[in-house]
Scaffold this active site. Structure first.
Site, PDB file in Angstrom:
ATOM      1  N   ASP A  93     -22.028  23.435 -65.136  1.00  0.00           N
ATOM      2  CA  ASP A  93     -21.502  24.790 -65.303  1.00  0.00           C
ATOM      3  C   ASP A  93     -20.926  25.320 -63.997  1.00  0.00           C
ATOM      4  O   ASP A  93     -21.184  24.790 -62.913  1.00  0.00           O
ATOM      5  CB  ASP A  93     -22.588  25.732 -65.826  1.00  0.00           C
ATOM      6  N   GLU A 155     -27.215  25.880 -64.637  1.00  0.00           N
ATOM      7  CA  GLU A 155     -27.827  26.050 -63.314  1.00  0.00           C
ATOM      8  C   GLU A 155     -27.449  27.387 -62.695  1.00  0.00           C
ATOM      9  O   GLU A 155     -28.250  28.015 -61.998  1.00  0.00           O
ATOM     10  CB  GLU A 155     -27.404  24.900 -62.396  1.00  0.00           C
TER      11      GLU A 155
END
Length: 404
Positions: A93, A155
């Site tokens: 991400d 994350e």
């Protein structure tokens, strides 16, 4: 996609493209994670792309849905077998972006000034391309221990991808390198991060007579005093010279309360940030705060809520004598250091692995407009990762000596 494990479709015999093309493909696929629904994206296309490249190389690929998070997936790709081995880990991400502040399209890899610009180039989609490039040389080599490429979800927001892996007990290996941007310098410790919410509920009333209400803002004033006293006590007790800021920090971030000067404040809310050092336990810190604040609320007859804004990231530390630390120090010529930012390292460490953070790019470029990966980092990163694979997967070396 549904079910506990899903094998990705792959073209038999296909080989991954070159490094630049891999990074360009990953950057072109939005995979923003955010607590704001209008920003949040699935990372499915990114993990499917990684799987599409890794399966023809001989990796056994598993795509695992993150429980309770539709559209979010972890990927575990394993080459070889054994009880030890090396994990090369990254998150799929990115943070949100402001396209008006970018000089180029954030989702198009742009070459400029010996740099590759694009959202996620250094934090940290670029690491996957470099890890796959390093792994190419070993696809026909018998491995004594497995090589695992791990790709996680979310994350940048919740850390729930890594948290889910730790709860499931996978993957299993002996060593793990997380490729966050550290300028290819090994990092063996970082502080934790806690973001907390404290709310006092009182009673409104006319400000001319304090007895008509219970002032939540005055209660919060007293609570802030206790928090600052606690901060001082912690800073006297805990110090670590390995960090630039050697003490734990507590920052009063934002406060909201009341609605008019002539009304007794009925509600006040404080958000604060706490960065504990390695050795400090988050549950003990929260209990210490409760022990100080709850008596204040009772004395003032205030309702009280105290809760995390998110679950937090524990502080992380790997021993300076760990084999992985020694090997990475010798490979890079740099002593292992500390950083202020938090990573997924605590959860890989919970899985029983010696864990270290080291990757190309610099944290100064992360979370910024015109994020880039400096081309001078590319070849050294592939070389370092290749030598780590050779050492821990092919040679199955248990000592810190590195073969030349």
């Amino acid at each position: 996609m549904s079910g506990e494990k899903v094998r990705a479709n792959a073209v038999a015999g296909a080989q991954p493209p070159g490094i630049r093309d891999m990074i360009a493909s990953l950057v072109s696929q939005p995979s923003i994670s955010s607590a704001s629904p209008e920003w949040d994206h699935s990372n499915e296309s990114v993990v499917q792309t990684l799987a599409h490249w890794l399966e023809p190389m001989g990796f056994a690929v598993e795509i695992l849905p993150v429980p309770g998070m539709p559209g979010k997936y972890n990927l575990i790709a394993t080459l070889g077998s054994g009880s030890g081995g090396l994990v090369l880990s990254g998150h799929t991400d990115t943070v949100p972006y402001d396209d008006k502040r970018w000089q180029s399209d954030p989702f198009k890899l742009t070459d400029r000034d010996d740099r590759w610009y694009g959202l996620g180039t250094c934090d940290m989609k670029g690491f996957f391309a470099l890890a796959i490039e390093a792994a190419k040389a070993f696809t026909g080599t018998p491995l004594k221990q497995p090589l695992i490429i791990l790709a996680t979800a979310d994350e940048e927001s919740s850390m729930n991808g890594a948290r889910a892996l730790a709860e499931s007990g996978r993957p299993k290996a002996r060593y793990a390198v997380i490729g966050e941007p550290t300028g290819l310098k090994p990092v063996r410790m970082h502080k934790g991060i806690m973001m907390e919410r404290l709310v006092f509920d009182g009673q409104s009333g006319h400000s001319s007579d304090p007895s008509l209400g219970r002032n939540a803002m005055e209660g919060m004033h007293a609570a802030i005093g206790e928090l600052l006293t606690l901060r001082g006590e912690w800073q006297n007790r805990y110090q670590n010279p390995n960090f630039d800021v050697q003490v734990p920090t507590l920052n009063l971030g934002c406060i909201h309360g009341g609605d008019n000067p002539n009304r007794i404040c009925a509600n006040c809310e404080l958000h604060f940030d706490l960065r504990p050092l390695p050795g400090m336990q988050m549950d003990e810190l929260r209990q210490a705060i409760l022990d100080r604040i709850q008596p204040l609320a009772r004395e003032r007859n205030l309702g009280m809520r105290f809760e995390p804004l998110f679950d937090g990231v524990p502080p992380f530390e790997t021993s300076p004598d760990a084999a992985l630390v020694k090997v990475c120090e010798r490979l890079t010529g740099h002593s292992a250091q500390s950083v202020a930012f938090a990573t997924e390292a605590p959860w890989l460490q919970k899985l029983g692995m010696e864990t270290l953070v080291m990757g190309p790019g610099y944290i100064d470029q992360a979370h910024q407009p015109d994020e880039y990966l400096d081309l001078s980092q590319v070849k050294p990163a592939v070389d370092i990762l290749s030598r780590l694979i050779q050492h821990f997967c092919v040679d199955d070396a248990s000592a810190a000596e590195l073969k030349s």
